[in-house]
Scaffold this active site. Structure first.
Site, PDB file in Angstrom:
ATOM      1  N   TYR A 206      23.659  25.588 -55.324  1.00  0.00           N
ATOM      2  CA  TYR A 206      24.693  25.075 -54.707  1.00  0.00           C
ATOM      3  C   TYR A 206      24.248  24.485 -53.257  1.00  0.00           C
ATOM      4  O   TYR A 206      23.875  25.635 -52.582  1.00  0.00           O
ATOM      5  CB  TYR A 206      25.997  25.843 -54.623  1.00  0.00           C
ATOM      6  CG  TYR A 206      27.351  25.085 -54.092  1.00  0.00           C
ATOM      7  CD1 TYR A 206      28.045  23.978 -55.034  1.00  0.00           C
ATOM      8  CD2 TYR A 206      27.821  25.497 -53.210  1.00  0.00           C
ATOM      9  CE1 TYR A 206      28.968  23.200 -54.434  1.00  0.00           C
ATOM     10  CE2 TYR A 206      28.823  24.672 -52.767  1.00  0.00           C
ATOM     11  CZ  TYR A 206      29.417  23.542 -53.184  1.00  0.00           C
ATOM     12  OH  TYR A 206      30.559  23.151 -52.659  1.00  0.00           O
TER      13      TYR A 206
ATOM     14  N   LYS B  68      36.129  25.799 -59.418  1.00  0.00           N
ATOM     15  CA  LYS B  68      35.795  24.984 -60.544  1.00  0.00           C
ATOM     16  C   LYS B  68      36.509  25.444 -61.849  1.00  0.00           C
ATOM     17  O   LYS B  68      37.611  25.322 -61.813  1.00  0.00           O
ATOM     18  CB  LYS B  68      34.282  25.327 -60.333  1.00  0.00           C
ATOM     19  CG  LYS B  68      33.578  25.094 -59.172  1.00  0.00           C
ATOM     20  CD  LYS B  68      33.735  23.931 -58.422  1.00  0.00           C
ATOM     21  CE  LYS B  68      33.434  23.629 -56.801  1.00  0.00           C
ATOM     22  NZ  LYS B  68      32.117  24.266 -56.708  1.00  0.00           N
TER      23      LYS B  68
ATOM     24  N   ASP C 277      25.126  33.725 -59.625  1.00  0.00           N
ATOM     25  CA  ASP C 277      26.275  32.529 -59.451  1.00  0.00           C
ATOM     26  C   ASP C 277      26.727  32.029 -60.764  1.00  0.00           C
ATOM     27  O   ASP C 277      25.815  31.205 -61.428  1.00  0.00           O
ATOM     28  CB  ASP C 277      25.847  31.406 -58.442  1.00  0.00           C
ATOM     29  CG  ASP C 277      27.008  30.626 -58.159  1.00  0.00           C
ATOM     30  OD1 ASP C 277      27.913  30.467 -58.860  1.00  0.00           O
ATOM     31  OD2 ASP C 277      27.177  30.118 -57.110  1.00  0.00           O
TER      32      ASP C 277
ATOM     33  N   ARG D 160      45.478  41.501 -45.846  1.00  0.00           N
ATOM     34  CA  ARG D 160      43.903  41.508 -45.659  1.00  0.00           C
ATOM     35  C   ARG D 160      43.375  42.796 -46.544  1.00  0.00           C
ATOM     36  O   ARG D 160      42.164  42.588 -47.048  1.00  0.00           O
ATOM     37  CB  ARG D 160      43.462  41.294 -44.287  1.00  0.00           C
ATOM     38  CG  ARG D 160      41.861  41.367 -44.013  1.00  0.00           C
ATOM     39  CD  ARG D 160      41.688  40.753 -42.847  1.00  0.00           C
ATOM     40  NE  ARG D 160      42.269  41.270 -41.643  1.00  0.00           N
ATOM     41  CZ  ARG D 160      41.882  42.458 -41.153  1.00  0.00           C
ATOM     42  NH1 ARG D 160      41.143  43.297 -41.766  1.00  0.00           N
ATOM     43  NH2 ARG D 160      42.523  43.117 -40.397  1.00  0.00           N
TER      44      ARG D 160
HETATM   45  C1  LIG Z   1      31.390  25.013 -55.538  1.00  0.00           C
HETATM   46  C2  LIG Z   1      30.468  25.937 -55.674  1.00  0.00           C
HETATM   47  C3  LIG Z   1      30.126  26.872 -54.783  1.00  0.00           C
HETATM   48  C4  LIG Z   1      31.078  27.129 -53.624  1.00  0.00           C
HETATM   49  O1  LIG Z   1      32.438  27.212 -53.928  1.00  0.00           O
HETATM   50  P1  LIG Z   1      33.554  26.901 -52.810  1.00  0.00           P
HETATM   51  O2  LIG Z   1      34.886  27.274 -53.335  1.00  0.00           O
HETATM   52  O3  LIG Z   1      33.429  25.299 -52.697  1.00  0.00           O
HETATM   53  O4  LIG Z   1      33.209  27.373 -51.531  1.00  0.00           O
HETATM   54  C5  LIG Z   1      29.122  27.859 -55.061  1.00  0.00           C
HETATM   55  N1  LIG Z   1      28.379  27.918 -56.115  1.00  0.00           N
HETATM   56  C6  LIG Z   1      28.532  26.964 -57.037  1.00  0.00           C
HETATM   57  C7  LIG Z   1      27.571  26.907 -58.346  1.00  0.00           C
HETATM   58  C8  LIG Z   1      29.504  25.978 -56.818  1.00  0.00           C
HETATM   59  O5  LIG Z   1      29.527  24.950 -57.883  1.00  0.00           O
END
Ligand SMILES: *Cc1c(COP(=O)(O)O)cnc(C)c1O
Length: 397
Positions: free
Chosen positions: A113, A210, A185, A60
């Site tokens: 998101y 992604k 992000d 961790r």
């Molecule tokens: C999918 C996504 C998230 C969240 O990510 P997870 O891995 O599903 O928790 C945050 N921001 C964007 C732009 C995303 O496409």
């Protein structure tokens, strides 16, 4: 790692992992599937805990495989350090919890998101954290909503699913003028197309789920820093809250990253061709893609991104019903949420992801009934066009 700053992106994603395994020279980073690490002596354990000696204590707090992924991501975003997390949402919530206090205020892009907005409005509000969601592509609007207690300006660009672009450099200046941090992000663009830290952002967030992992088989998140102090602060919160990454998960993502630049190159080429095909299609009323000159922020996209990417959205002349019919008629396109995998995904937010959101609220966020979102993959272009074309024809019935 500094020499990697000079490499091109195709080289950087392949050589992002600093060196072969020191034990046997394995070219692939080994999976250190161990929760705890033995100390040589009481003195060694004490030195590790005191931070006087480098080494691992407990997964961790740190793990060699996870650390290899963190070094690779820090290098791709030109940051000083990176923390990886169990999911993208863990990256976002950990960063917010580390940097916000009771009564702090956060400003965010309205069409972020979905879960980001929900967690801030429904969970963080219970602890006295306030928020304002606005169209951050309008700088005047951001300035109007700045308060003395605003700590974070959080932007997503390109935004989901509208593809609106926010000016990162201008937001960094504005945030710093008001004594707050700019967090970007960068999931939609990936580090191959956009490096927010170079434009003045303080922190970059990724959902590794992604483009970065890219194979629709692992979830994960990352937080990348321009400043050691911020890194230390968020790291303390992360290891206390515990939303850390598992070594096996880290290894799979390291494998995915090696083809990141290649995947982006091919999917972006497909997206550009599909955007032009859709623009000329009689059953399509509009196309929104940062690579098309009619995108409202085309010039800004060219300035701050290396390419327009592989996400796009378009409107169907037949509206909601045509949308439903289109997604039920595709054969090669996969009908699914998420994005950034090697396979092309299609979704109709009004009848799927945002069906529970009242129509007025949807429209306010730019999610009209006719909007179809594509995450374009790496298939042969001709196959994608043929499939979309046969499905579009069915919307005219
Ligand atoms: C999918 C996504 C998230 C969240 O990510 P997870 O891995 O599903 O928790 C945050 N921001 C964007 C732009 C995303 O496409």
């Amino acid at each position: 790692m500094t020499h990697h700053l000079k490499l091109g992106l195709l080289s950087k994603v392949i050589h992002g992992v600093s060196k072969p395994d020191p034990l046997f020279g394995g070219v692939s980073v080994p999976i250190y599937q161990s929760s705890t690490f033995a100390f040589r002596s009481a003195e060694h354990g004490a030195a590790l805990f005191a931070g006087e000696e480098k080494g691992y204590i407990y997964t961790r707090l740190g793990n060699p495989t996870v650390h290899a992924l963190e070094e690779c991501l820090a290098s791709l975003e030109n940051g000083v350090a990176c923390l990886t997390t169990a999911t993208g949402m863990a990256a976002i919530t950990t960063t917010f919890l580390a940097l916000l206090d009771q009564n702090s205020h956060l400003i965010s892009t309205a069409s972020v998101y979905g879960a980001t907005r929900v967690v801030v409005e429904k969970e963080f509000s219970r602890f006295g954290i306030r928020s304002t969601f606005i169209d951050t592509s309008d700088l005047k609007l951001i300035r109007q909503h700045m308060r003395p207690e605003t700590r974070i300006l959080f932007i997503e660009t390109p935004a989901n699913p509208t593809m609106a672009i926010t000016d990162i450099q201008a937001c960094a200046n504005l945030a710093h003028e008001h004594g707050c941090w700019l967090i970007v992000d960068n999931t939609f663009a990936s580090p191959v197309l956009q490096n927010p830290l170079d434009l003045g952002a303080d922190i970059v967030i990724h959902s590794l789920t992604k483009f970065i992992n890219g194979h629709s088989d692992v979830v994960g998140g990352a937080i990348i820093f321009r400043d050691e102090n911020l890194f230390g602060r968020v790291r303390r919160t992360l290891i206390n809250l515990g939303g850390t990454m598992d070594p096996h998960q880290a290894w799979l993502i390291l494998r995915g990253i090696k083809t990141l630049a290649l995947r982006i190159e091919k999917s972006q080429e497909n997206a550009m061709k599909l955007a032009k095909f859709l623009q000329n299609h009689p059953l399509v009323s509009w196309v929104r893609y940062p690579g098309l000159e009619n995108h409202p922020q085309y010039e800004l996209a060219r300035r701050q991104m290396r390419g327009p990417g592989s996400m796009l959205c378009f409107g169907l002349k037949g509206g909601y019903e045509a949308g439903r019919r289109l997604i039920n008629s595709v054969r090669l396109f996969t009908l699914a949420v998420s994005l950034g995998g090697i396979e092309t995904l299609i979704q109709h937010p009004a009848s799927m992801t945002h069906a529970a959101v009242p129509r007025e609220e949807r429209e306010e966020a730019g999610i009209t009934d006719d909007l179809i979102r594509l995450s374009v993959g790496c298939e042969d272009y001709e196959d994608l066009q043929a499939d979309l074309n046969q499905a579009l024809e069915k919307t005219a019935l």
